[in-house]
Scaffold this active site. Sequence first.
Site, short mmCIF file in Angstrom:
data_model
loop_
_atom_site.label_atom_id
_atom_site.label_comp_id
_atom_site.label_asym_id
_atom_site.label_seq_id
_atom_site.Cartn_x
_atom_site.Cartn_y
_atom_site.Cartn_z
NE ARG A 64 51.07 51.30 39.12
CZ ARG A 64 52.58 51.19 39.74
NH1 ARG A 64 53.45 50.95 40.83
NH2 ARG A 64 53.15 50.42 38.81
CE1 TYR A 116 49.91 56.81 35.89
CE2 TYR A 116 51.33 55.91 34.73
CZ TYR A 116 50.75 55.35 35.61
OH TYR A 116 49.80 54.84 35.95
CG HIS A 143 45.53 50.32 39.91
ND1 HIS A 143 46.25 49.47 40.49
CD2 HIS A 143 45.50 50.12 38.65
CE1 HIS A 143 47.77 49.55 39.24
NE2 HIS A 143 46.62 49.78 38.57
#
Length: 319
Positions: free
Chosen positions: A247, A279, A244
Amino acid sequence: MLIGYCIEDFLNYLEVERGSSPNTIEGYAVDLGLFLSFLKQNDLPLNAEDITVQHLRQFLVYLKKERGNAPVTVKRKVSTIKSLYNFICRERIYGIDYNPAIQLATIKTCRKLPQILSLEECKTFLKGIKQVSLFPERDYAMFLLFLQSGCRLLELKMMKLSDLNLKEKTVRFLGKGNKERIVPLTGDTCRSLQGYLDVRRPKVETDYLFLSTHGKPISKRGIQQNFRDMAEKTGVYRPGLSVHKLRHTSLTLLLKEGVDIRCLQEIAGHADISTTQVYTHVAGEDIRKQMEKHPLAVIDSDTESQLIREMAYEVYNVC
């Protein structure tokens, strides 16, 4: 109405009417099953209308002290119970119009920044796959697709041949809530996918794109284990690194390259922009390091002292 029946109705609602993913439904089922077990083991009310905020607080104490759950886990379980009672109140068939969970205070948590691979680690990982993989065409295409598109694990596992359009250089993903999105592909990713398709040999005829070494649709567990093996063999693995995180890596690299956050939200398939904004904090760490290269970051002591004296003099005169 017994809370157990309400839970069953709620899970059916999520599956049939909301179209929630199997993972989402399973998560709700686990949390609510734990809550129901707690009520039974402690001889607490099992009728939904008799459960009070005090009972819910007892459950939170149990989660923290006896199960050792972290604040973020407790917060998720509170959210699950709130969602259950919102459903119960909205349906108006259970004789309940009040949600006791709304009285619970918001649980404070520290949001951890997602762990990612650096750009150099990504290159090392992808180059190494071709040397260490038993199925290099598949693994290279699969993990390059992860890193280029920022897709979720379940989205990649469920991909069909019909989801690829190599001529238009796009891929279609079916995300959370059965929401479709189209993501552009780079030329390198398209070439790697075509290279995989040229050697793809299903032993059982299937439309699923990625297959195991036995020619059957690859499982989530298979992808996870394969990533762990490839990461270890290529030297990029570290504790806590999972498939994951590819991603997270993809979305962070795109943000660092100047991709607009609204575009990033569309690429990621996030329903809420606040999910995408995490992010910006990851990229911010990189910006902080780059700022240390500022030409005025290091000033000799004499010059620094002179600047301080000049600033103090200006402030004094202004005041």
